[in-house]
Design a protein around this motif. Structure first.
Motif, PDB file in Angstrom:
ATOM      1  N   VAL A 356     126.911  -9.049  62.904  1.00 46.58           N
ATOM      2  CA  VAL A 356     127.411 -10.284  62.317  1.00 46.58           C
ATOM      3  C   VAL A 356     128.018 -11.143  63.417  1.00 46.58           C
ATOM      4  N   LEU A 357     127.835 -12.437  63.290  1.00 41.99           N
ATOM      5  CA  LEU A 357     128.477 -13.403  64.183  1.00 41.99           C
ATOM      6  C   LEU A 357     129.430 -14.249  63.362  1.00 41.99           C
ATOM      7  N   ASN A 358     130.718 -14.245  63.721  1.00 40.19           N
ATOM      8  CA  ASN A 358     131.697 -15.128  63.108  1.00 40.19           C
ATOM      9  C   ASN A 358     131.583 -16.484  63.803  1.00 40.19           C
ATOM     10  N   LEU A 359     131.142 -17.480  63.057  1.00 35.72           N
ATOM     11  CA  LEU A 359     130.723 -18.732  63.679  1.00 35.72           C
ATOM     12  C   LEU A 359     131.879 -19.526  64.276  1.00 35.72           C
ATOM     13  N   GLY A 360     133.062 -19.412  63.690  1.00 32.78           N
ATOM     14  CA  GLY A 360     134.178 -20.199  64.183  1.00 32.78           C
ATOM     15  C   GLY A 360     134.552 -19.858  65.602  1.00 32.78           C
ATOM     16  N   ASN A 361     134.692 -18.581  65.910  1.00 34.18           N
ATOM     17  CA  ASN A 361     135.079 -18.168  67.272  1.00 34.18           C
ATOM     18  C   ASN A 361     133.946 -17.480  68.022  1.00 34.18           C
ATOM     19  N   LYS A 362     132.765 -17.450  67.418  1.00 40.13           N
ATOM     20  CA  LYS A 362     131.579 -16.818  67.997  1.00 40.13           C
ATOM     21  C   LYS A 362     131.842 -15.357  68.363  1.00 40.13           C
ATOM     22  N   LYS A 363     132.609 -14.680  67.523  1.00 36.71           N
ATOM     23  CA  LYS A 363     132.879 -13.256  67.742  1.00 36.71           C
ATOM     24  C   LYS A 363     131.738 -12.439  67.167  1.00 36.71           C
ATOM     25  N   PHE A 364     131.124 -11.661  68.031  1.00 38.95           N
ATOM     26  CA  PHE A 364     129.990 -10.813  67.656  1.00 38.95           C
ATOM     27  C   PHE A 364     130.487  -9.406  67.347  1.00 38.95           C
ATOM     28  N   ILE A 365     129.989  -8.846  66.224  1.00 39.71           N
ATOM     29  CA  ILE A 365     130.336  -7.475  65.847  1.00 39.71           C
ATOM     30  C   ILE A 365     129.060  -6.742  65.444  1.00 39.71           C
ATOM     31  N   GLN A 366     128.768  -5.666  66.151  1.00 36.60           N
ATOM     32  CA  GLN A 366     127.647  -4.809  65.761  1.00 36.60           C
ATOM     33  C   GLN A 366     128.166  -3.782  64.770  1.00 36.60           C
ATOM     34  N   MET A 367     127.706  -3.851  63.529  1.00 35.24           N
ATOM     35  CA  MET A 367     128.213  -2.963  62.494  1.00 35.24           C
ATOM     36  C   MET A 367     127.459  -1.639  62.452  1.00 35.24           C
ATOM     37  N   GLU A 368     126.151  -1.693  62.567  1.00 33.91           N
ATOM     38  CA  GLU A 368     125.359  -0.469  62.552  1.00 33.91           C
ATOM     39  C   GLU A 368     125.092  -0.004  63.969  1.00 33.91           C
ATOM     40  N   ASN A 369     125.013   1.314  64.126  1.00 32.41           N
ATOM     41  CA  ASN A 369     124.637   1.901  65.397  1.00 32.41           C
ATOM     42  C   ASN A 369     124.028   3.266  65.132  1.00 32.41           C
ATOM     43  N   GLU A 370     123.800   4.035  66.173  1.00 32.17           N
ATOM     44  CA  GLU A 370     123.147   5.335  66.002  1.00 32.17           C
ATOM     45  C   GLU A 370     123.979   6.272  65.138  1.00 32.17           C
ATOM     46  N   ASP A 371     125.312   6.197  65.254  1.00 31.99           N
ATOM     47  CA  ASP A 371     126.180   7.071  64.456  1.00 31.99           C
ATOM     48  C   ASP A 371     126.329   6.571  63.024  1.00 31.99           C
ATOM     49  N   MET A 372     126.331   5.253  62.846  1.00 32.53           N
ATOM     50  CA  MET A 372     126.482   4.652  61.525  1.00 32.53           C
ATOM     51  C   MET A 372     125.254   3.782  61.251  1.00 32.53           C
ATOM     52  N   PRO A 373     124.137   4.406  60.872  1.00 28.97           N
ATOM     53  CA  PRO A 373     122.872   3.669  60.761  1.00 28.97           C
ATOM     54  C   PRO A 373     122.723   2.849  59.485  1.00 28.97           C
ATOM     55  N   ASN A 374     123.640   3.024  58.521  1.00 27.24           N
ATOM     56  CA  ASN A 374     123.527   2.291  57.261  1.00 27.24           C
ATOM     57  C   ASN A 374     124.841   1.612  56.926  1.00 27.24           C
ATOM     58  N   VAL A 375     124.815   0.283  56.800  1.00 24.78           N
ATOM     59  CA  VAL A 375     125.989  -0.504  56.421  1.00 24.78           C
ATOM     60  C   VAL A 375     125.584  -1.462  55.306  1.00 24.78           C
ATOM     61  N   SER A 376     126.354  -1.469  54.230  1.00 29.90           N
ATOM     62  CA  SER A 376     126.146  -2.420  53.138  1.00 29.90           C
ATOM     63  C   SER A 376     127.229  -3.481  53.225  1.00 29.90           C
ATOM     64  N   TYR A 377     126.842  -4.750  53.201  1.00 31.98           N
ATOM     65  CA  TYR A 377     127.832  -5.811  53.312  1.00 31.98           C
ATOM     66  C   TYR A 377     127.702  -6.778  52.149  1.00 31.98           C
ATOM     67  N   SER A 378     128.749  -7.548  51.935  1.00 27.68           N
ATOM     68  CA  SER A 378     128.776  -8.558  50.883  1.00 27.68           C
ATOM     69  C   SER A 378     128.863  -9.929  51.521  1.00 27.68           C
ATOM     70  N   ASP A 379     128.128 -10.889  50.974  1.00 26.79           N
ATOM     71  CA  ASP A 379     128.223 -12.254  51.492  1.00 26.79           C
ATOM     72  C   ASP A 379     129.435 -12.987  50.931  1.00 26.79           C
ATOM     73  N   LYS A 380     130.213 -12.298  50.074  1.00 21.82           N
ATOM     74  CA  LYS A 380     131.360 -12.940  49.432  1.00 21.82           C
ATOM     75  C   LYS A 380     132.702 -12.467  49.981  1.00 21.82           C
ATOM     76  N   SER A 381     132.690 -11.496  50.886  1.00 23.80           N
ATOM     77  CA  SER A 381     133.952 -11.017  51.436  1.00 23.80           C
ATOM     78  C   SER A 381     133.761 -10.636  52.895  1.00 23.80           C
ATOM     79  N   GLN A 382     134.855 -10.248  53.518  1.00 22.18           N
ATOM     80  CA  GLN A 382     134.825  -9.872  54.925  1.00 22.18           C
ATOM     81  C   GLN A 382     134.568  -8.379  55.101  1.00 22.18           C
TER      82      GLN A 382
END
Length: 912
Positions: A356-382
């Motif tokens: 995910v990229l937070n557009l205001g400060n352009k902060k990049f966060i990689q949520m999934e990786n080899e250890d956590m290969p599945n992430v469910s996110y909501s477009d309505k919350s953080q």
């Protein structure tokens, strides 16, 4: 007494002749395979937003389909051969659809080596006029219904660039704009702006463009010698994002940059709010990774975040560096066995990790990786929910669904453990504030904001665990029914009722007031608006209803605090309704064993439904049976049901030959129409039409005893039907395919109460089956046999004797019944050698076995000629053993391989 004259005598004779001729003309025929071609299925159904128009196509087993466009309260106004992908404009003025060439024309083009293509027909519902666009591949109406975009197939389908011509057509004044080399396009939600990507030969003119539909003015938002992809509008239609990039020499992956434009509105003079995010400018972006074009871009609801996928950059493997040997190394430490990696190689080349990229400060966060290969996110919350399965993925002694679950803050990247070792994950709430999981039949809710976990089901004080779930893993609940629109209630399914569990207190309410449990009706919430994610508890709720023992179905309405009221609850199978977007009109199917699932239209009360389609009127010319329910109890004390099809000319007290078809639970198909079609299963309509009973029983399983359980329930059901006086006990046959093939193969080794058995694609040796791969997925079969459908509960190495006891192969010496095997050599589910093992053992033991092996066929026969061939042979087999019909040559003598093209199943003994 009146005297009969010669004139009146001859008049009576002539009259009787006419009556007799009429009776002969009305006599119904038994259904045969030759009749199947005229049977239609229904596809391409849609209802206009105002509920006044409907489309549907009749698709026959043989020949071309016909699309119907009709007024719901009137007649069909237009038909189209092979029409498909229909769509109404939102203003109800237009209908668009693609049309494929007729079957004969398509075959002709295929023989000439020419590609087939579709044409688009644009139909004006007011004027009944139609316009055509040749060689179309897709189309889309704008939300405002003032434009349609029509994509054409590329002139050179082998070209490296992806763009092709696009026609943007005004529906108000019939003006068109031709745009070249378009690879992707989309209207914004309001239909005021149109965006498209250009991908041209040599990258000439490549870029992201936008057209203001109020004045047809075109704007290049971003252009360059790049490849562009994953263009996406936000929900409001005023922001647009895209990826662009190039692939450097020696690299495999494209180096993409993220671009987005804001404040896009119709009528503005220019678009100047534009931003980019380049990974080279961000030191926090993982080294040697790229933003991938293989994953879509997604806006969050507040338009402050963009979600996308990242993957590792790779270097091209030079020819000189390739290993000359061709070897696959199967290692015990492989997390995915080599066969899985082979099957998933194409997916792996496009797999990404969600970021995910937070557009205001352009902060990049990689949520999934080899250890956590599945992430469910909501477009309505953080918040997001991540699954870390590193502790469990290499443990081959447990089922593979366990994971530790975490909360993930998409703004900061912080991860926090929620709980460990969860098997059943139940998803996120629509507002993104909660995630759910179950453990031992109890549902737990974790609130991201407070960080607290709450036992939701203990508030109700009833059991939500699915006790009928009979695979040897942790039992699940009956599932989440939904969430309330105000965000205050979780809605859960019980076996029959629906409950509301408060998210803010200890309150729990039975929405269906216990009526489900009382009457054994399974109620489930039904949402008519496909865009809605929750339920307004202040309004009446729509419930689907299914009678556990009556097999009735339909729909109820319920208001909070009141008993459900029946809208339409019938002794039939009523399909899920589709609502007109802007009108209180519904279309739905209704079917029984006798009645094809034609479409009906009604208002939201389901009252006085009007039949719209009549797909198979020819059925009236054929004999057709009917179904009755049979209640029985197996030897283990399980209360079960079966559905029994009676012959068309059934006479009470007469005993009939019977075919039994089974898998697991089958009684829920009691009202399912038996569609004559080409496949590899017995059709109940055909067998009933030709004087057979067809019984479909329920089977429930004890852990470690799948074969024994099937034996109990199939024989118990057969005995009950014999007891009721329907079936001739000397003339009963079995047919099962796949898991049903395993069951029928096991049963034939355990009892001689059946006269003939037909078993398709059967598992016959659970030990050898356990240790080979499921070819379609590449996965090893062990987990399927141990914890899934096999239900063994242990591995062969823990109880080899149990595996042998439940394997048909190890009882082949006990077979006393003739049986017929079907198997395709390219079966990707049950290996062909399973059939061969059983045939080989039975042959060596002198049993009456025939194996029909179809070269290059998968788990279910796919080629029509082979489907017809097997349908004929199966019917001949049952006709011989259950009705005493003469056996054909292939049954009495077999067919030499050299003659297999010369001797078909229709050849009877003595007629070479």
């Amino acid at each position: 007494m009146q005297k009969l004259t010669s004139t009146s005598f001859f008049a009576i004779i002539i009259g009787l002749l006419f009556i007799n001729q009429a009776a002969i003309g009305q006599e119904k025929k038994p259904l045969t395979l030759d009749d199947y071609g005229q049977w239609n299925s229904i596809r391409n159904t849609s209802i206009s937003p105002n509920g006044l128009w409907m489309t549907y196509s009749y698709n026959p087993n043989d020949g071309d389909s016909k699309l119907h466009i009709r007024k719901i309260d009137g007649d069909t106004v237009r038909t189209a051969i092979n029409g498909k992908q229909v769509d109404f404009s939102m203003d109800n003025q237009w209908l668009a659809y693609l049309v494929d060439p007729a079957e004969k024309e398509a075959e002709k083009l295929k023989k000439q080596g020419k590609p087939t293509s579709s044409n688009l027909e644009l139909f004006n519902l007011a004027s009944n006029k139609v316009s055509n666009v040749e060689n179309a591949s897709s189309f889309s109406f704008s939300e405002a219904s003032n434009y349609i975009a029509i994509q054409k197939n590329p002139s050179d389908r082998k070209a490296e660039h992806k763009g092709s011509d696009l026609i943007l057509k005004s529906l108000k004044d019939d003006k068109t704009l031709n745009i070249g080399n378009v690879s992707s396009y989309a209207f914004n939600k309001k239909g005021t702006l149109f965006a498209y990507l250009v991908d041209a030969d040599g990258d000439n003119g490549n870029g992201l463009y936008i057209i203001d539909l109020s004045n047809n003015r075109s704007w290049p938002l971003h252009t360059g010698a790049f490849s562009y992809s994953q263009m996406t509008w936000n929900e409001e239609g005023n922001q647009l994002a895209v990826l662009f990039g190039t692939t450097k020499e020696g690299n495999v992956e494209r180096d993409n940059t993220l671009y987005w434009a804001s404040n896009l509105t119709s009528g503005m003079s220019n678009f100047n709010t534009q931003n980019t995010y380049s990974v080279s400018d961000d030191s926090s972006f993982p080294e040697d990774m790229v933003i991938s074009e293989y994953s879509r871009l997604t806006w969050n609801e507040k338009n402050t975040q963009l979600y996308f996928g990242v993957r590792a950059q790779e270097k091209e493997l030079k020819k000189d560096d390739e290993l000359k040997a061709n070897v696959d190394v199967w290692h015990w430490k492989d997390e995915r066995v080599q066969s899985v990696q082979m099957v998933q190689a194409g997916r792996d080349r496009r797999s990404t990790y969600t970021a995910v990229l937070n557009l205001g400060n352009k902060k990049f966060i990689q949520m999934e990786n080899e250890d956590m290969p599945n992430v469910s996110y909501s477009d309505k919350s953080q918040w997001a929910m991540g699954q870390n399965n590193t502790k469990y993925r290499n443990d081959v002694t447990i089922p593979g669904n366990y994971a530790d679950i975490y909360s993930v803050n998409t703004q900061t990247g912080e991860k926090k453990l929620i709980t460990e070792r969860v098997y059943w994950k139940l998803g996120l709430s629509p507002n993104g504030e909660w995630t759910l999981f179950s453990r031992d039949g109890e549902v737990f809710g974790y609130n991201f904001g407070t960080g607290k976990t709450t036992n939701m089901t203990e508030k109700a004080g009833v059991n939500f665990q699915n006790e009928d779930y009979d695979t040897p893993v942790e039992k699940p609940t009956y599932g989440v029914a939904g969430w309330s629109k105000d965000g205050k209630w979780l809605l859960l399914n019980n076996k029959y009722d629906v409950w509301a569990i408060s998210l803010t207190s200890n309150e729990a309410k039975n929405i269906t007031q216990g009526m489900g449990d009382e009457e054994e009706i399974r109620f489930r919430l039904t949402q008519l608006d496909p865009e809605e994610e929750d339920y307004d508890l202040k309004q009446p709720l729509l419930l689907s209803a299914y009678g556990e023992w009556t097999k009735k179905s339909g729909y109820y309405s319920v208001e909070m605090g009141k008993k459900p009221k029946a809208l339409r609850y019938e002794d039939s199978m009523i399909g899920r309704p589709t609502k007109a977007k802007d009108a209180n009109k519904l279309i739905f199917t209704e079917q029984t064993f006798v009645d094809f699932p034609d479409y009906y239209v009604a208002d939201l009360t389901f009252k006085n439904p009007k039949k719209i389609t009549d797909a198979n009127p020819q059925q009236a010319n054929y004999k057709w049976g009917k179904r009755v329910l049979v209640d029985y109890t197996d030897q283990r004390g399980n209360k079960l049901q079966a559905t029994l099809a009676l012959p068309a000319d059934y006479e009470a007290g007469k005993k009939y030959p019977m075919v039994m078809y089974f898998y697991e639970k089958m009684s829920q198909r009691h009202h399912q129409y038996s569609m004559p079609t080409y496949d590899d299963r017995p059709h109940m309509s055909t067998y009933a039409s030709n004087g057979y009973l067809v019984l479909m029983p329920d089977i429930v399983f004890d852990e470690g005893k799948p074969g024994s359980s099937a034996l109990d329930d199939v024989t118990s059901a057969a005995k009950e039907v014999i007891k009721l006086g329907y079936a001739d006990p000397e003339r009963i046959g079995l047919q099962g395919h796949s898991w049903g093939g395993y069951e029928s193969s096991f049963i034939v080794t355990q009892t001689d109460m059946f006269a003939a058995v037909v078993t398709g694609a059967p598992l016959t040796n659970l030990i050898s089956m356990y240790n080979i791969a499921y070819k379609q997925s590449g996965s090893l079969n062990g987990p399927i046999i141990e914890w899934s459908q096999g239900r063994m509960g242990v591995s062969p190495w823990e109880n080899m004797e149990l595996y042998q006891y439940q394997s048909p192969l190890f009882h082949a010496q006990n077979i006393k019944t003739p049986f017929l095997l079907l198997h395709g050599t390219a079966d990707g589910a049950v290996d062909w050698n399973q059939g061969l093992e059983f045939y080989s053992a039975a042959r060596r033991l002198g049993k009456e076995v025939i194996m029909l092996s179809y070269p290059d066929e998968p788990h279910h026969l796919g080629k029509e000629d082979n489907q017809k061939d097997f349908q004929i042979r199966m019917k001949q087999y049952f006709d011989h053993y259950l009705k005493g019909a003469p056996a054909p040559l292939w049954m009495t003598q077999g067919i030499p391989n050299a003659d297999k093209k010369r001797v078909g199943p229709e050849v009877m003994e003595g007629n070479k």
